[in-house]
Motif scaffolding. Structure first.
Motif, PDB file in Angstrom:
ATOM      1  N   ASP A   1       8.071   6.214   1.177  1.00  0.00           N
ATOM      2  CA  ASP A   1       8.190   5.927  -0.249  1.00  0.00           C
ATOM      3  C   ASP A   1       6.846   5.558  -0.873  1.00  0.00           C
ATOM      4  O   ASP A   1       6.798   5.127  -2.026  1.00  0.00           O
ATOM      5  CB  ASP A   1       9.211   4.814  -0.501  1.00  0.00           C
ATOM      6  N   ARG A   2       5.761   5.730  -0.140  1.00  0.00           N
ATOM      7  CA  ARG A   2       4.417   5.480  -0.645  1.00  0.00           C
ATOM      8  C   ARG A   2       3.494   6.589  -0.155  1.00  0.00           C
ATOM      9  O   ARG A   2       3.373   6.817   1.048  1.00  0.00           O
ATOM     10  CB  ARG A   2       3.896   4.119  -0.186  1.00  0.00           C
TER      11      ARG A   2
ATOM     12  N   GLU B   1      10.133   2.792  -6.355  1.00  0.00           N
ATOM     13  CA  GLU B   1      10.863   1.528  -6.418  1.00  0.00           C
ATOM     14  C   GLU B   1      12.264   1.808  -6.952  1.00  0.00           C
ATOM     15  O   GLU B   1      12.406   2.284  -8.084  1.00  0.00           O
ATOM     16  CB  GLU B   1      10.138   0.515  -7.311  1.00  0.00           C
TER      17      GLU B   1
ATOM     18  N   ARG C   1       4.385   5.655  -5.652  1.00  0.00           N
ATOM     19  CA  ARG C   1       5.240   4.631  -5.048  1.00  0.00           C
ATOM     20  C   ARG C   1       6.622   4.700  -5.689  1.00  0.00           C
ATOM     21  O   ARG C   1       6.739   4.799  -6.910  1.00  0.00           O
ATOM     22  CB  ARG C   1       4.624   3.245  -5.260  1.00  0.00           C
TER      23      ARG C   1
ATOM     24  N   LYS D   1      16.559  -4.630  -7.799  1.00  0.00           N
ATOM     25  CA  LYS D   1      16.214  -6.034  -8.032  1.00  0.00           C
ATOM     26  C   LYS D   1      17.345  -6.763  -8.758  1.00  0.00           C
ATOM     27  O   LYS D   1      17.680  -7.908  -8.420  1.00  0.00           O
ATOM     28  CB  LYS D   1      14.912  -6.124  -8.833  1.00  0.00           C
TER      29      LYS D   1
END
Length: 829
Positions: free
Chosen positions: A731-732, A799, A797, A804
């Protein structure tokens, strides 16, 4: 925990293990003779051999949805949010097929891998499903026989087995949890315990986290009906909404929502970017594959051999996974017997329900829900078809025949009520003293224990060689010859033998009780007062023995039939030799993209870090906004293609070879499972042919504005400039790319899904989408950023959107739940 409860749970787990043994594949390459011993190889292979896998086309691509997390933990020490090893990449946390947050399903796969871990999950799911149904029977207040019967029939029901048989891994796993939800709800409605709403929340969250939220809808519908029946009652000649339990229902719902937040918010927030096929509606307005109640009942009551022949399908077929739901006639036989008895002795019915709060309403509710789910599964009910046609979210819940899994559940509950009624009435109408009731339970345990001891002896005897068998009979030739005729030669015979022995011992115990009654009647009359030891004990015992025998026969029937829906076969990894060569030839790409056939062998790409370009989990991520070239798209074909021949040397899917040939792929060579070098192709069995597309676009590349926007379909390896991947953590991604002084774009072959962020030399830059195609009228596309002149490092990246928020809500709910329980304990102290 009470010893009786522990014993019942052990019985359920034991039957689950017996069922598992029936799934063991037949021995291969073993010469069988009349004198051969019972062989354990199939069972040990099933349990420990990673080459023995379910012969299910969709098993590995669905169960494998969590393997990227295993890769991320092992390689980078963290849970990734993006899976770059499937299609053009898919999100993990935002993936509705992700089952990470259900530890009962995820931990075995994360620890032991796809093959062994998923097999352990299957076994656990069967047992958990049984325990869940037992918990529902316990919460309602059923006697031991009724709740164990419910547990065994639900654990072994055809809906659960057929889904595993077709490889619908997450869908089958999710069926383990609705009984726990209903048990918690019943407990919530009929007690003041503060742990009851917490149980509803935990059970519902485990259902939501099982990796397929399909049955969340059916669970919510059933919970709504159960709650409505409880709070809506008739008073003073009018139907009224009562307050009793309403607050606790709301509390349970809030806990269920909050504990499901880890996955709810990520999935809900990106729902507009998920491409998923909806329920097909025929031109006549009916749902596809619709059928009437007669067919629904047949799906519940016709065993697999006859049912599959009538439907002209094989084990593992999609139709079986959708519509097969065999539970046999045993629950219906109990219901019929209870109904006939109720018609004859209505006062017994009134007495039975008077002592059991809410049970009369459950009889009606369970029956109505069972019929409603059968109607739902058929798809012919006009209001239902209208709802699917006009409610887009509902239309996502396709294959309506899956509702039969809940018809199974409620018919089993109804059968449990009937068995509990028959058992209780026979016990109460034939009065017994407390002493005699206690001895009755001891006799049952003793009879079953003796049957188990005899079975273990026969099992050991059957698995021994001739010399050992002679010693086990004390070298008595007569005894040896008789036992040799009784020994088990297959695992199926051994399981059947246990059921027969238990049944025989129960009958023998009944006969012994009859003899005892006749021989000791005078002595008993002298020791106890008149009427304490009468024929009532014998009658009650006889009825209970008969009921147990019916349950035994029914359980063996569903075991034998539904085990045929799951096949395990011994297969190897067809790509073990070709994938390392691809990595060597394509060393500049972190995860080389390969067009693989849809073969059901989808663990291997994860294990070898290969991007399985042509496969998806039933959905694809739709592109985010910012499309550069509307109605035009690039051709992002993978560099590699593979064709696998079967054991007869044939190509199972000719369309795959045609695709490669028409797309311009060139043959590089062939492999055999026992060779690692590229050789000539000779159309041999299990041969793997490797193809290469020389013009395939690199993983990352820069290209001029005009070429990308005006002529995207003409882009290939010769018209773009490849970028260099300097770092890749799933994921990066960090890419070093060179751009000329004129305007250019950097394109990365990862799906541009909401959540991606980009930086150039540490500075944020906006993302755009390069279109690759369409699915269900939604655009599929790759990541693109405006390149800067010169050489720069581009960092991407991912997210997960909504995660969250989900974490905050989840943590708050856990804290609220702890406070809710502690406050309740303080008030009660």
């Amino acid at each position: 925990m009470k010893r009786s409860v522990l014993l019942e749970w052990l019985i359920i787990a034991g039957v689950g293990l017996l069922y598992w043994s029936l799934l063991a594949p037949s021995p291969t390459n073993i010469l069988s003779t009349v004198n051969d011993a019972l062989r354990w190889e199939p069972l040990t292979q099933l349990t420990t051999d990673s080459t023995v896998r379910p012969d299910a086309l969709e098993q590995e691509r669905l169960a494998g949805s969590i393997l990227p997390i295993k890769v991320g933990l092992e390689r980078f020490g963290q849970i990734p949010a993006w899976n770059p090893l499937l299609a053009n990449g898919v999100p993990l946390i935002n993936n509705p097929f992700n089952y990470l947050f259900n530890p009962f399903h995820s931990l075995p796969v994360l620890i032991w891998g796809g093959v062994q871990g998923s097999k352990l999950v299957m076994l656990l799911t069967f047992i958990i499903a049984g325990w869940g149904m037992w918990t529902l029977g316990y919460a309602i207040g059923f006697v031991s026989a009724a709740r164990v019967m419910m547990a065994l029939f639900y654990m072994l029901n055809g809906s659960l087995s057929a889904k595993f048989g077709a490889g619908h891994f997450q869908l089958a796993n999710s069926l383990a949890w609705p009984p726990f939800v209903f048990a918690g709800l019943w407990w919530t409605l009929h007690s003041e315990k503060r742990t009851a709403p917490i149980m509803v929340g935990i059970a519902f969250a485990l259902l939501f986290y099982a990796g397929n939220i399909y049955y969340v809808l059916h669970t919510l519908v059933c919970c709504g009906v159960l709650a409505a029946v409880h709070v809506i009652n008739r008073r003073e000649g009018r139907w009224r909404l009562g307050n009793a339990g309403l607050g606790r229902i709301v509390t349970a719902g809030l806990f269920a929502f909050g504990l499901s937040a880890l996955q709810f918010f990520p999935v809900w927030q990106t729902r507009e970017f998920v491409t998923h096929q909806q329920q097909v509606i025929n031109p006549d307005g009916r749902l596809e594959a619709n059928y009437d109640l007669q067919q629904s009942f047949a799906n519940l009551t016709i065993a697999w051999p006859e049912w599959s022949a009538s439907q002209q399908i094989s084990a593992g077929a999609l139709l079986g996974a959708v519509d097969y739901a065999y539970i046999g006639l045993t629950p219906f036989a109990f219901m019929l017997a209870a109904l006939l008895l109720a018609l004859v002795r209505r006062e017994w019915v009134r007495s039975y329900f008077a002592e059991r709060r809410g049970l009369a309403g459950l009889v009606i509710t369970a029956s109505l829900l069972a019929v409603a789910m059968m109607v739902w599964s058929g798809g012919q009910f006009a209001p239902l078809t209208w709802s699917y046609a006009h409610i887009p979210l509902l239309a996502e819940f396709r294959y309506v025949g899956r509702a039969l899994a809940f018809a199974d559940l409620w018919w089993i509950v109804a059968g449990g009520i009937a068995l509990d009624f028959l058992w209780t009435v026979s016990r109460e109408r034939f009065k017994q003293t407390t002493i005699l009731k206690a001895t009755k339970n001891v006799r049952t345990v003793r009879a079953v224990g003796l049957a188990l001891a005899v079975w273990v002896y026969l099992l050991v005897y059957s698995a021994a060689d001739v010399e050992t068998r002679l010693n086990m009979t004390l070298r008595n030739l007569q005894w040896w010859q008789r036992l040799d005729g009784l020994r088990f030669t297959t695992l199926a015979q051994a399981v059947e033998g246990l059921f027969i022995l238990v049944g025989v011992m129960l009958v023998v115990d009944m006969v012994l009780l009859l003899i005892e009654q006749l021989l000791m009647r005078r002595i008993v009359r002298q020791r106890w007062s008149r009427g304490r030891y009468t024929g009532g004990r014998l009658a009650s015992r006889g009825v209970h023995t008969l009921l147990r025998l019916v349950v035994l026969a029914g359980v063996w029937d569903v075991m034998r039939s539904n085990a045929a829906t799951i096949h395990f076969v011994e297969v190897g990894d067809p790509y073990a030799n070709v994938f390392p060569v691809i990595h060597e030839l394509d060393s500049g790409t972190p995860y080389p993209a390969v067009k693989l056939p849809f073969s059901g062998r989808d663990y291997s790409p994860y294990e070898h870090l290969i991007r399985n370009w042509g496969t998806n989990e039933g959905w694809l991520p739709a592109a985010a906004t910012g499309i550069l070239s509307d109605q035009q798209h690039i051709s992002n074909l993978p560099r590699w293609g593979v064709i696998v021949r079967d054991r007869q040397g044939n190509i199972p899917t000719v369309g795959d070879l045609q695709f490669l040939q028409e797309s311009g792929y060139e043959l590089r060579g062939c492999f055999l499972p026992d060779r690692t070098d590229i050789g000539l192709c000779q159309n041999r069995p299990n041969e793997v042919a490797l193809y290469e597309y020389p013009l395939a676009l690199p993983y990352a590349f820069t290209v001029a504005n005009t070429q990308l926007i005006e002529h995207p379909a003409e882009l290939n390896a010769q018209t773009v400039q490849a970028g260099m991947v300097v770092h890749q953590e799933m994921d990066r991604i960090s890419i070093q790319a060179q751009a000329e002084d004129r305007a250019q774009w950097l394109v990365v072959q990862e799906a541009n899904f909401p959540g991606w962020q980009a930086q150039v030399d540490g500075q944020d830059v906006p993302l755009s989408t390069v279109q690759t195609g369409y699915k269900d009228e939604q655009t599929l596309g790759l990541i693109a950023v405006q390149a800067q002149a010169g050489e720069h490092t581009y960092t991407f990246r991912f997210e997960p959107p909504g995660f969250k928020t989900g974490v905050v809500v989840f943590v708050f709910t856990v804290m609220a739940g702890l406070g809710y329980v502690l406050i309740g304990r303080k008030r009660n102290s």
